[in-house]
Design a protein around this motif. Sequence first.
Motif, PDB file in Angstrom:
ATOM      1  N   MET A   1     -14.574-119.448  27.174  1.00  0.00           N
ATOM      2  CA  MET A   1     -15.694-119.348  26.247  1.00  0.00           C
ATOM      3  C   MET A   1     -15.210-118.757  24.930  1.00  0.00           C
ATOM      4  N   GLU A   2     -15.606-119.366  23.842  1.00  0.00           N
ATOM      5  CA  GLU A   2     -15.227-118.887  22.516  1.00  0.00           C
ATOM      6  C   GLU A   2     -16.004-117.625  22.170  1.00  0.00           C
ATOM      7  N   GLU A   3     -15.359-116.762  21.387  1.00  0.00           N
ATOM      8  CA  GLU A   3     -16.037-115.564  20.931  1.00  0.00           C
ATOM      9  C   GLU A   3     -17.101-115.926  19.907  1.00  0.00           C
ATOM     10  N   GLU A   4     -18.166-115.153  19.890  1.00  0.00           N
ATOM     11  CA  GLU A   4     -19.225-115.358  18.908  1.00  0.00           C
ATOM     12  C   GLU A   4     -18.715-114.986  17.528  1.00  0.00           C
ATOM     13  N   ILE A   5     -18.953-115.867  16.579  1.00  0.00           N
ATOM     14  CA  ILE A   5     -18.542-115.622  15.198  1.00  0.00           C
ATOM     15  C   ILE A   5     -19.360-114.446  14.654  1.00  0.00           C
ATOM     16  N   LYS A   6     -18.668-113.454  14.135  1.00  0.00           N
ATOM     17  CA  LYS A   6     -19.333-112.277  13.565  1.00  0.00           C
ATOM     18  C   LYS A   6     -19.605-112.445  12.074  1.00  0.00           C
ATOM     19  N   VAL A   7     -18.670-113.068  11.345  1.00  0.00           N
ATOM     20  CA  VAL A   7     -18.811-113.199   9.898  1.00  0.00           C
ATOM     21  C   VAL A   7     -18.529-114.640   9.482  1.00  0.00           C
ATOM     22  N   SER A   8     -19.449-115.201   8.725  1.00  0.00           N
ATOM     23  CA  SER A   8     -19.241-116.499   8.085  1.00  0.00           C
ATOM     24  C   SER A   8     -19.036-116.244   6.603  1.00  0.00           C
ATOM     25  N   ILE A   9     -17.914-116.696   6.085  1.00  0.00           N
ATOM     26  CA  ILE A   9     -17.629-116.586   4.657  1.00  0.00           C
ATOM     27  C   ILE A   9     -17.929-117.948   4.050  1.00  0.00           C
ATOM     28  N   ILE A  10     -18.877-117.995   3.111  1.00  0.00           N
ATOM     29  CA  ILE A  10     -19.282-119.282   2.537  1.00  0.00           C
ATOM     30  C   ILE A  10     -18.957-119.321   1.054  1.00  0.00           C
ATOM     31  N   ALA A  11     -18.657-120.531   0.564  1.00  0.00           N
ATOM     32  CA  ALA A  11     -18.360-120.684  -0.858  1.00  0.00           C
ATOM     33  C   ALA A  11     -18.499-122.132  -1.297  1.00  0.00           C
ATOM     34  N   SER A  12     -18.846-122.285  -2.553  1.00  0.00           N
ATOM     35  CA  SER A  12     -18.728-123.559  -3.232  1.00  0.00           C
ATOM     36  C   SER A  12     -17.253-123.674  -3.611  1.00  0.00           C
ATOM     37  N   ALA A  13     -16.620-124.771  -3.240  1.00  0.00           N
ATOM     38  CA  ALA A  13     -15.164-124.829  -3.371  1.00  0.00           C
ATOM     39  C   ALA A  13     -14.715-126.168  -3.945  1.00  0.00           C
ATOM     40  N   VAL A  14     -14.098-126.095  -5.122  1.00  0.00           N
ATOM     41  CA  VAL A  14     -13.632-127.303  -5.797  1.00  0.00           C
ATOM     42  C   VAL A  14     -12.185-127.185  -6.270  1.00  0.00           C
ATOM     43  N   ARG A  15     -11.498-126.078  -5.915  1.00  0.00           N
ATOM     44  CA  ARG A  15     -10.145-125.821  -6.408  1.00  0.00           C
ATOM     45  C   ARG A  15      -9.157-125.647  -5.258  1.00  0.00           C
ATOM     46  N   PRO A  16      -8.757-126.740  -4.606  1.00  0.00           N
ATOM     47  CA  PRO A  16      -7.856-126.633  -3.458  1.00  0.00           C
ATOM     48  C   PRO A  16      -6.542-125.922  -3.772  1.00  0.00           C
ATOM     49  N   GLN A  17      -6.121-125.941  -5.021  1.00  0.00           N
ATOM     50  CA  GLN A  17      -4.875-125.273  -5.386  1.00  0.00           C
ATOM     51  C   GLN A  17      -4.973-123.758  -5.187  1.00  0.00           C
ATOM     52  N   MET A  18      -6.165-123.222  -5.020  1.00  0.00           N
ATOM     53  CA  MET A  18      -6.360-121.786  -4.825  1.00  0.00           C
ATOM     54  C   MET A  18      -6.659-121.406  -3.372  1.00  0.00           C
ATOM     55  N   TRP A  19      -6.880-122.374  -2.521  1.00  0.00           N
ATOM     56  CA  TRP A  19      -7.362-122.079  -1.181  1.00  0.00           C
ATOM     57  C   TRP A  19      -6.352-121.362  -0.297  1.00  0.00           C
ATOM     58  N   GLU A  20      -5.082-121.662  -0.426  1.00  0.00           N
ATOM     59  CA  GLU A  20      -4.106-120.975   0.417  1.00  0.00           C
ATOM     60  C   GLU A  20      -4.109-119.476   0.116  1.00  0.00           C
ATOM     61  N   THR A  21      -4.226-119.116  -1.149  1.00  0.00           N
ATOM     62  CA  THR A  21      -4.301-117.704  -1.537  1.00  0.00           C
ATOM     63  C   THR A  21      -5.553-117.052  -0.958  1.00  0.00           C
ATOM     64  N   PHE A  22      -6.625-117.802  -0.863  1.00  0.00           N
ATOM     65  CA  PHE A  22      -7.868-117.320  -0.265  1.00  0.00           C
ATOM     66  C   PHE A  22      -7.713-117.179   1.253  1.00  0.00           C
ATOM     67  N   LEU A  23      -7.211-118.216   1.900  1.00  0.00           N
ATOM     68  CA  LEU A  23      -7.219-118.301   3.360  1.00  0.00           C
ATOM     69  C   LEU A  23      -6.115-117.508   4.059  1.00  0.00           C
ATOM     70  N   GLU A  24      -4.939-117.477   3.502  1.00  0.00           N
ATOM     71  CA  GLU A  24      -3.787-116.882   4.193  1.00  0.00           C
ATOM     72  C   GLU A  24      -4.012-115.422   4.603  1.00  0.00           C
ATOM     73  N   PRO A  25      -4.486-114.538   3.715  1.00  0.00           N
ATOM     74  CA  PRO A  25      -4.703-113.147   4.140  1.00  0.00           C
ATOM     75  C   PRO A  25      -5.767-112.992   5.219  1.00  0.00           C
ATOM     76  N   LEU A  26      -6.666-113.947   5.317  1.00  0.00           N
ATOM     77  CA  LEU A  26      -7.730-113.863   6.320  1.00  0.00           C
ATOM     78  C   LEU A  26      -7.206-114.025   7.739  1.00  0.00           C
ATOM     79  N   LYS A  27      -5.997-114.534   7.898  1.00  0.00           N
ATOM     80  CA  LYS A  27      -5.427-114.697   9.241  1.00  0.00           C
ATOM     81  C   LYS A  27      -5.302-113.362   9.968  1.00  0.00           C
ATOM     82  N   SER A  28      -5.263-112.255   9.235  1.00  0.00           N
ATOM     83  CA  SER A  28      -5.152-110.935   9.868  1.00  0.00           C
ATOM     84  C   SER A  28      -6.508-110.351  10.258  1.00  0.00           C
ATOM     85  N   THR A  29      -7.579-111.076  10.059  1.00  0.00           N
ATOM     86  CA  THR A  29      -8.919-110.566  10.348  1.00  0.00           C
ATOM     87  C   THR A  29      -9.071-110.294  11.838  1.00  0.00           C
ATOM     88  N   THR A  30      -9.629-109.127  12.157  1.00  0.00           N
ATOM     89  CA  THR A  30      -9.695-108.666  13.545  1.00  0.00           C
ATOM     90  C   THR A  30     -11.057-108.854  14.201  1.00  0.00           C
TER      91      THR A  30
END
Length: 108
Positions: A1-30
């Motif tokens: 069974m998957e864990e219940e999502i605690k936080v949804s981060i939402i955004a209007s997103a049109v700049r894929p060249q910036m997404w790795e900088t946004f997403l990469e640090p989030l991998k450490s989220t606990t």
Amino acid sequence: MEEEIKVSIIASAVRPQMWETFLEPLKSTTVPFEVVFGGPCTEEQTRPFLEKYKFFKYIKTENIKPSQVYEAARVNAVGETIHWSADDCEYSPDLIGKSYRRWKEIND
């Protein structure tokens, strides 16, 4: 069974060249979380991120107002809480986990 999502981060997103900088640090989220971006980007632009980041979703919209995209992202979010963001943000490691736990500590 998957864990219940605690936080949804939402955004209007049109700049894929910036997404790795946004997403990469989030991998450490606990806490279980998701990122729900929306916008008119193509499958070719979004596919690499969908494959690399399992917590990432992209809601394809037409070329509409950012506020409308935020609403599309919001209705597709499943988290206990929603964090409104932008695709050019940068997060420090585990900022989302720390913020969520603090929010729970002080009784929401």
